[in-house]
Design a protein around this motif. Structure first.
Motif, PDB file in Angstrom:
ATOM      1  N   ALA A 114       0.841  -1.206   0.000  1.00  0.00           N
ATOM      2  CA  ALA A 114       0.000   0.000   0.000  1.00  0.00           C
ATOM      3  C   ALA A 114       0.875   1.256   0.000  1.00  0.00           C
ATOM      4  CB  ALA A 114      -0.926  -0.001   1.212  1.00  0.00           C
ATOM      5  N   MET A 115       1.968   1.215   0.788  1.00  0.00           N
ATOM      6  CA  MET A 115       2.859   2.372   0.864  1.00  0.00           C
ATOM      7  C   MET A 115       3.521   2.640  -0.496  1.00  0.00           C
ATOM      8  SD  MET A 115       6.013   3.004   3.495  1.00  0.00           S
ATOM      9  CE  MET A 115       7.316   2.220   2.555  1.00  0.00           C
ATOM     10  N   LEU A 116       3.952   1.562  -1.167  1.00  0.00           N
ATOM     11  CA  LEU A 116       4.572   1.721  -2.489  1.00  0.00           C
ATOM     12  C   LEU A 116       3.564   2.286  -3.485  1.00  0.00           C
ATOM     13  CD1 LEU A 116       6.730  -1.557  -2.686  1.00  0.00           C
ATOM     14  CD2 LEU A 116       7.507   0.756  -2.144  1.00  0.00           C
ATOM     15  N   CYS A 117       2.300   1.831  -3.393  1.00  0.00           N
ATOM     16  CA  CYS A 117       1.250   2.382  -4.272  1.00  0.00           C
ATOM     17  C   CYS A 117       1.080   3.873  -3.994  1.00  0.00           C
ATOM     18  CB  CYS A 117      -0.082   1.663  -4.049  1.00  0.00           C
ATOM     19  SG  CYS A 117      -0.082  -0.029  -4.649  1.00  0.00           S
ATOM     20  N   GLY A 118       1.079   4.240  -2.717  1.00  0.00           N
ATOM     21  CA  GLY A 118       0.966   5.655  -2.342  1.00  0.00           C
ATOM     22  C   GLY A 118       2.111   6.468  -2.927  1.00  0.00           C
ATOM     23  N   MET A 119       3.307   5.890  -2.888  1.00  0.00           N
ATOM     24  CA  MET A 119       4.474   6.596  -3.430  1.00  0.00           C
ATOM     25  C   MET A 119       4.387   6.751  -4.943  1.00  0.00           C
ATOM     26  SD  MET A 119       7.623   5.176  -1.149  1.00  0.00           S
ATOM     27  CE  MET A 119       7.953   5.902   0.474  1.00  0.00           C
ATOM     28  N   LEU A 168       1.496   7.104  -6.500  1.00  0.00           N
ATOM     29  CA  LEU A 168       0.433   8.089  -6.730  1.00  0.00           C
ATOM     30  C   LEU A 168       0.886   9.510  -6.404  1.00  0.00           C
ATOM     31  CD1 LEU A 168      -2.624   6.248  -5.110  1.00  0.00           C
ATOM     32  CD2 LEU A 168      -2.326   6.791  -7.528  1.00  0.00           C
TER      33      LEU A 168
END
Lengths: 143, 141
Positions: free
Chosen positions: A121-126, A128
């Protein structure tokens, strides 16, 4: 050489996070829980980390890094909207989960499925973030 | 526990020493979100090897230590929704603010950077409000 040093730095960083208790989300949320059972450990971790780093910064002027290159430029004094908005969003996620990027990596080996999901989830946030950053840049500053 | 603060200070010293070595030897700032984020969005392509090496150490050493210590507990919430929301917010927020606890907190405050201090005030403040709302008012975490 640079990579070996980076690996050792990462290892020391990770050992510090584990031993200080910062990979335990209960201790992090305990620090943020001012109105509950407050846990001051994080303040000691921050203090303990800032001291050697403050000494290191004092050694920087008029020198070059041991393995070559240049030191980072002096801090940007500009406090902008992105700094504040980003930090508030980060703080919300930190409070909800009790994890920030360093401990998220450091606890992957023993954090189970939950830790792995957090990382994804954190990598997806990064991924985005640049889109949102451009949006913020496009909106003219108020006043 | 009463010895927690001693371990906090000791572990913090290791974190600060690591950051000091990375600065003085490699000339770089040890900020976890920047090191990961530069790999994710491609902005750190020329320093990719160094970033991957650091992350490998950051992952492997505590994993090995935890195994030697007979395991470590993260006490992460079982709620997948909270984990995903938290991860997304941490990822987006740290990249928009250009730093997290290690970059703005440890590396920024230690050089008296105004940005580092302001960021730290806001993420701790937002974190504390979030814990009050989601733990004490809503009972979600």
């Amino acid at each position: 050489m640079r990579n070996l040093c980076a690996f050792l730095v990462g290892g020391l960083f990770g050992a510090g996070l584990l031993l200080s208790g910062m990979t335990d989300t209960r201790k992090v949320q305990g620090w943020l829980d001012l109105f509950g059972d407050w846990d001051p450990t994080l303040a000691f971790v921050m203090g303990g980390a800032i001291i050697p780093m403050a000494i290191a910064w004092r050694l920087v002027p008029n020198r070059a890094p041991i393995l070559g290159g240049t030191f980072p430029s002096p801090p940007d004094p500009k406090v902008g909207r992105k700094l504040v908005i980003g930090s508030v969003l980060f703080g919300m996620g930190w409070g909800l989960s009790g994890l920030c990027p360093g401990p998220a990596v450091a606890s992957l080996g023993f954090g189970g499925m939950g830790g792995l999901i957090f990382m994804v989830a954190m990598l997806c946030g990064m991924l985005l973030a640049p889109v949102l950053r451009n949006r913020l840049d496009a909106v003219p500053a108020a006043g | 526990m009463q010895t927690d603060w001693i371990w906090g200070l000791f572990g913090g010293g290791l974190i600060g020493t690591a950051a000091a070595i990375f600065l003085l030897v490699n000339g770089r700032i040890m900020g976890a979100s920047g090191i990961i984020g530069g790999l994710v969005d491609g902005t750190g392509r020329n320093t990719a090897q160094e970033r991957i090496a650091l992350l490998a150490g950051l992952f492997l050493v505590p994993a090995a230590l935890a195994a030697l210590m007979g395991g470590a507990e993260t006490h992460l919430t079982p709620s997948i929704l909270v984990i995903v929301a938290g991860g997304l917010l941490v990822g987006i927020g740290t990249r928009i603010a250009n730093g997290c606890t290690s970059g703005h907190g440890v590396c920024g405050i230690s050089r008296m950077s105004l940005r580092g201090i302001v960021a730290t005030v806001f993420y701790i403040g937002a974190g504390a409000v979030t814990v009050v709302v989601f733990k004490h008012m809503l009972g979600v975490i």
